[in-house]
Motif scaffolding. Structure first.
Motif, PDB file in Angstrom:
ATOM      1  N   SER A   1       0.815  -1.213   0.000  1.00 34.52           N
ATOM      2  CA  SER A   1       0.000   0.000   0.000  1.00 34.52           C
ATOM      3  C   SER A   1       0.854   1.271   0.000  1.00 34.52           C
ATOM      4  CB  SER A   1      -0.931   0.018   1.219  1.00 34.52           C
ATOM      5  OG  SER A   1      -0.186   0.049   2.429  1.00 34.52           O
ATOM      6  N   GLY A   2       2.105   1.158   0.445  1.00 36.11           N
ATOM      7  CA  GLY A   2       2.988   2.322   0.489  1.00 36.11           C
ATOM      8  C   GLY A   2       3.274   2.922  -0.871  1.00 36.11           C
ATOM      9  N   ILE A   3       2.940   2.212  -1.930  1.00 37.20           N
ATOM     10  CA  ILE A   3       3.165   2.716  -3.280  1.00 37.20           C
ATOM     11  C   ILE A   3       2.336   3.974  -3.547  1.00 37.20           C
ATOM     12  CG2 ILE A   3       1.346   1.426  -4.463  1.00 37.20           C
ATOM     13  CD1 ILE A   3       3.375   0.714  -6.615  1.00 37.20           C
ATOM     14  N   ALA A   4       1.280   4.181  -2.734  1.00 34.68           N
ATOM     15  CA  ALA A   4       0.426   5.360  -2.893  1.00 34.68           C
ATOM     16  C   ALA A   4       1.016   6.596  -2.237  1.00 34.68           C
ATOM     17  CB  ALA A   4      -0.959   5.079  -2.298  1.00 34.68           C
ATOM     18  N   ALA A   5       2.106   6.436  -1.472  1.00 34.50           N
ATOM     19  CA  ALA A   5       2.707   7.570  -0.747  1.00 34.50           C
ATOM     20  C   ALA A   5       4.094   7.879  -1.297  1.00 34.50           C
ATOM     21  CB  ALA A   5       2.777   7.254   0.745  1.00 34.50           C
ATOM     22  N   MET A   6       4.526   9.090  -1.058  1.00 37.88           N
ATOM     23  CA  MET A   6       5.845   9.530  -1.525  1.00 37.88           C
ATOM     24  C   MET A   6       6.940   8.708  -0.856  1.00 37.88           C
ATOM     25  SD  MET A   6       7.388  11.715  -3.520  1.00 37.88           S
ATOM     26  CE  MET A   6       6.128  12.984  -3.802  1.00 37.88           C
ATOM     27  N   GLY A   7       7.935   8.314  -1.649  1.00 37.81           N
ATOM     28  CA  GLY A   7       9.044   7.550  -1.107  1.00 37.81           C
ATOM     29  C   GLY A   7       9.810   8.323  -0.051  1.00 37.81           C
ATOM     30  N   GLU A   8      10.346   7.589   0.922  1.00 34.66           N
ATOM     31  CA  GLU A   8      11.078   8.211   2.024  1.00 34.66           C
ATOM     32  C   GLU A   8      12.551   7.845   1.930  1.00 34.66           C
ATOM     33  OE1 GLU A   8       9.073   6.389   5.231  1.00 34.66           O
ATOM     34  OE2 GLU A   8       7.383   7.786   5.240  1.00 34.66           O
ATOM     35  N   PRO A   9      13.432   8.781   2.199  1.00 36.53           N
ATOM     36  CA  PRO A   9      14.875   8.472   2.151  1.00 36.53           C
ATOM     37  C   PRO A   9      15.274   7.526   3.283  1.00 36.53           C
ATOM     38  CG  PRO A   9      14.501  10.679   3.007  1.00 36.53           C
ATOM     39  CD  PRO A   9      13.171  10.188   2.540  1.00 36.53           C
ATOM     40  N   LYS A  10      15.812   6.416   2.925  1.00 37.89           N
ATOM     41  CA  LYS A  10      16.303   5.447   3.904  1.00 37.89           C
ATOM     42  C   LYS A  10      17.731   5.063   3.542  1.00 37.89           C
ATOM     43  CE  LYS A  10      11.787   3.489   5.136  1.00 37.89           C
ATOM     44  NZ  LYS A  10      10.975   2.247   5.285  1.00 37.89           N
ATOM     45  N   ASP A  11      18.463   4.650   4.528  1.00 35.54           N
ATOM     46  CA  ASP A  11      19.880   4.358   4.313  1.00 35.54           C
ATOM     47  C   ASP A  11      20.088   3.285   3.250  1.00 35.54           C
ATOM     48  OD1 ASP A  11      20.504   6.229   6.204  1.00 35.54           O
ATOM     49  OD2 ASP A  11      20.788   4.778   7.841  1.00 35.54           O
ATOM     50  N   TRP A  12      19.306   2.213   3.328  1.00 33.76           N
ATOM     51  CA  TRP A  12      19.525   1.122   2.378  1.00 33.76           C
ATOM     52  C   TRP A  12      19.156   1.541   0.957  1.00 33.76           C
ATOM     53  CZ3 TRP A  12      15.869  -1.141  -0.729  1.00 33.76           C
ATOM     54  CH2 TRP A  12      14.518  -0.917  -0.420  1.00 33.76           C
ATOM     55  N   ILE A  13      18.158   2.458   0.842  1.00 34.21           N
ATOM     56  CA  ILE A  13      17.779   2.945  -0.487  1.00 34.21           C
ATOM     57  C   ILE A  13      18.902   3.805  -1.069  1.00 34.21           C
ATOM     58  CG2 ILE A  13      16.199   4.467  -1.733  1.00 34.21           C
ATOM     59  CD1 ILE A  13      13.962   3.511   0.073  1.00 34.21           C
ATOM     60  N   THR A  14      19.422   4.716  -0.254  1.00 33.79           N
ATOM     61  CA  THR A  14      20.523   5.576  -0.703  1.00 33.79           C
ATOM     62  C   THR A  14      21.741   4.742  -1.093  1.00 33.79           C
ATOM     63  OG1 THR A  14      19.740   7.345   0.761  1.00 33.79           O
ATOM     64  CG2 THR A  14      22.005   7.496  -0.059  1.00 33.79           C
TER      65      THR A  14
ATOM     66  N   PRO B   1      12.434   0.893  -5.005  1.00 36.44           N
ATOM     67  CA  PRO B   1      11.213   1.530  -5.509  1.00 36.44           C
ATOM     68  C   PRO B   1      11.205   3.017  -5.205  1.00 36.44           C
ATOM     69  CG  PRO B   1      10.730   0.265  -3.524  1.00 36.44           C
ATOM     70  CD  PRO B   1      12.155  -0.003  -3.868  1.00 36.44           C
ATOM     71  N   SER B   2      10.427   3.784  -5.983  1.00 36.14           N
ATOM     72  CA  SER B   2      10.329   5.228  -5.777  1.00 36.14           C
ATOM     73  C   SER B   2       9.264   5.578  -4.752  1.00 36.14           C
ATOM     74  CB  SER B   2      10.007   5.923  -7.107  1.00 36.14           C
ATOM     75  OG  SER B   2      11.037   5.718  -8.042  1.00 36.14           O
ATOM     76  N   GLY B   3       8.239   4.731  -4.605  1.00 33.51           N
ATOM     77  CA  GLY B   3       7.218   4.954  -3.599  1.00 33.51           C
ATOM     78  C   GLY B   3       7.689   4.488  -2.233  1.00 33.51           C
ATOM     79  N   ARG B   4       6.863   4.717  -1.229  1.00 28.77           N
ATOM     80  CA  ARG B   4       7.221   4.332   0.129  1.00 28.77           C
ATOM     81  C   ARG B   4       7.325   2.813   0.241  1.00 28.77           C
ATOM     82  NH1 ARG B   4       3.159   5.996   4.772  1.00 28.77           N
ATOM     83  NH2 ARG B   4       3.743   8.068   4.001  1.00 28.77           N
ATOM     84  N   VAL B   5       8.318   2.353   0.945  1.00 35.45           N
ATOM     85  CA  VAL B   5       8.450   0.929   1.243  1.00 35.45           C
ATOM     86  C   VAL B   5       7.845   0.695   2.619  1.00 35.45           C
ATOM     87  CG1 VAL B   5      10.027  -0.997   1.591  1.00 35.45           C
ATOM     88  CG2 VAL B   5      10.519   0.723  -0.157  1.00 35.45           C
ATOM     89  N   GLY B   6       6.684   0.063   2.657  1.00 36.30           N
ATOM     90  CA  GLY B   6       5.962  -0.116   3.910  1.00 36.30           C
ATOM     91  C   GLY B   6       4.537   0.383   3.760  1.00 36.30           C
ATOM     92  N   PRO B   7       3.676   0.067   4.719  1.00 30.50           N
ATOM     93  CA  PRO B   7       2.245   0.392   4.594  1.00 30.50           C
ATOM     94  C   PRO B   7       1.952   1.865   4.811  1.00 30.50           C
ATOM     95  CG  PRO B   7       2.671  -0.627   6.714  1.00 30.50           C
ATOM     96  CD  PRO B   7       3.969  -0.687   5.960  1.00 30.50           C
TER      97      PRO B   7
END
Length: 520
Positions: free
Chosen positions: A72-85, A391-397
């Motif tokens: 469901s997090g795909i509906a929200a803006m992605g958040e900067p996280k260490d593993w993503i960076t 992913p570009s969207g939020r990872v998580g609900p």
């Protein structure tokens, strides 16, 4: 790194861990189906989100089930996280940017999304038999029920319609058997119990109106992106058979309603079937054949089907052979079955001489996968060990408030939320039964009245007594006179009675006089 007409999946690396090349999926082969497999916690859900986002950006609508709520997090803006960076830098993904995507939430129970329903008639006897775990004899009775409904103009919308029809069949089993073949009351009773179990499991939420229109899961936005329909399946997974049957029904509806389009530049819809093993567990042969048929032929309707499951052995070989795009996350190989699964997965890839595929499957890290997609002329690419892009969207609900906000702005808001209960088999059969009962009651009343009249006519009564209904308002029965019958009044009857009494007294006096003279 993004290319026109292709989906960027990640970057492969060499055996010495150096970067190799970017891995893409050709958009024109997105309808050739695919599979994403891997053990729990290896990154399947993130890969599913990456694929869904990529198809959406390319203007392709997506339908996906959300088992844990994470998607469901795909509906929200992605958040900067260490593993993503870290992953972005590691694979050199210079085009990466957080984003939110157009999402429509759906839910069979109407709690975490718009209500999604179908009718019993649209479900059909085959899938309904699967849902009820019916035997061959019970499936035959169910087929007869649908035939009777079609011939008799009895719309089957919800479970109470089917329940009413089964009751009708049980009551008229003898006459229906002569027309459709033997209808066992035992089979009907078992089906009725099965419907009761379905109701207790919440399946009545799935059957009814308004039914889902497949066009509502094939929407695109004004900016050209494909809408991502997400089915909330966390509660639905408590009834795995209903979950699998619903998704198979949806595939069947797409197959039956969409026109033939051949090969397109991009798919018209991409369908992700998470926990796909539930579709095939204990499934009868006829159902497996149905799935195989749909998967084989729905490609020409412009629909791509992607199965997401833990083990490639969960999917029958006849279906697995039709899945051209493959993403294999890590598998464990401790038991004989797991070792067989690793070998099966390795054998489905086009070998890469740079590494041993079976060994690599057991050594993949989180977010790493073996990837092989279809290239020019539909030929599978050589398998590559690939770091999947974030992913570009939020990872998580999303939160409940965020979910509700998305639902309020949904293009189908208010369209499916209210229940409809149009006239269908239940109402029609109930009205017929009521009419028949009233007719029987009138007939019995008429027969009872006729018997009462016959009994009164055959009973001997004294003149002026009895329960002749003609005696009313002080009148006596009619007496026959010349020219017909004439009714006596009370006064006439009294005068006649007095005259008879006088005549009787005079007669007695005469008799006594005669007898007295004889004694002398």
């Amino acid at each position: 790194m993004l290319q026109e007409g292709s989906l960027y999946l990640g970057t492969s690396r060499n055996p010495d861990d150096s970067l190799n090349k970017a891995e893409y999926m050709a958009l024109k082969y997105g309808n050739r189906h695919g599979i994403v497999t891997g053990a729990t916690g290896t990154g399947k859900t993130v890969t599913l989100q990456v694929l869904a986002e990529s198809f959406s950006e390319a203007g392709v609508p997506v339908f996906a089930s959300d088992i844990k709520g994470d998607l469901s997090g795909i509906a929200a803006m992605g958040e900067p996280k260490d593993w993503i960076t870290q992953r972005v830098q590691q694979i050199g993904f210079t085009d990466y940017a957080p984003a939110e995507f157009p999402v429509i939430f759906w839910d069979l129970y109407g709690e975490k999304g718009h209500r999604v329903r179908t009718t019993v008639a649209e479900m059909g006897p085959l899938l309904l038999s699967r849902l009820m775990n019916a035997t061959e004899a019970q499936e035959g009775a169910l087929n007869i029920a649908f035939k009777i409904a079609d011939d008799g103009g009895l719309p089957l919308m919800d479970l109470k319609d089917l329940q009413a029809l089964l009751t009708y069949m049980a009551e008229h089993a003898t006459e229906l058997s002569s027309q459709f073949g033997l209808i066992s009351k035992a089979s009907i009773a078992t089906l009725q119990r099965g419907l009761l179990i379905l109701e207790q499991q919440g399946a009545e939420n799935f059957f009814g109106e308004p039914a889902l229109k497949v066009t509502d899961i094939m929407r695109t936005t004004n900016d050209g992106r494909g809408a991502i329909s997400i089915l909330a399946a966390d509660k639905l997974m408590m009834n795995p058979r209903l979950y699998a049957t619903f998704l198979l029904w949806l595939l069947s509806e797409l197959f039956e309603e969409l026109p033939e389009v051949g090969d397109l530049d991009k798919p018209k819809l991409v369908f992700f079937f998470d926990e796909a093993h539930l579709l095939f567990n204990d499934a009868p042969k006829v159902l497996i054949e149905r799935v195989e048929q749909v998967v084989r032929l729905i490609r020409s309707k412009g629909v791509g089907v992607y199965f997401v499951t833990q083990n490639p052995l969960d999917v029958p070989e006849t279906v697995l052979a039709q899945l051209g795009n493959r993403v294999q996350h890590a598998l464990r190989a401790y038991t004989p079955r797991e070792q067989k699964a690793v070998k099966t997965a390795a054998d489905t890839f086009r070998p890469n001489p740079a590494f041993d595929c079976a060994t690599a499957i057991t050594q993949l890290g989180i977010g790493e996968a073996l990837v092989s997609t279809l290239e020019a002329k539909g030929i599978p690419s050589m398998v590559e060990r690939t770091l999947i892009r974030p992913p570009s969207g939020r990872v998580g609900p999303v939160s409940d408030a965020e979910r509700q906000k998305v639902m309020n702005l949904s293009p189908v808001a208010g369209q499916y939320d209210a229940d409809l209960d149009s006239e269908s088999a239940y109402e029609i059969l109930t009205a017929r039964a009521k009419k028949a009962a009233e007719a029987d009651a009138a007939k019995r009343e008429a027969e009872t009245g006729a018997k009462a009249d016959d009994s009164a006519a055959g009973r001997w009564t004294l003149p002026g007594f009895g329960d002749d209904p003609k005696e009313s308002d002080g009148e006596r029965p009619a007496t026959k006179r010349a020219g017909g019958y004439q009714r006596e009044t009370v006064i006439e009857a009294a005068m006649k009675s007095a005259a008879r009494s006088v005549a009787t007294s005079v007669g007695r006096a005469l008799v006594r006089g005669i007898l007295g003279s004889l004694r002398r």
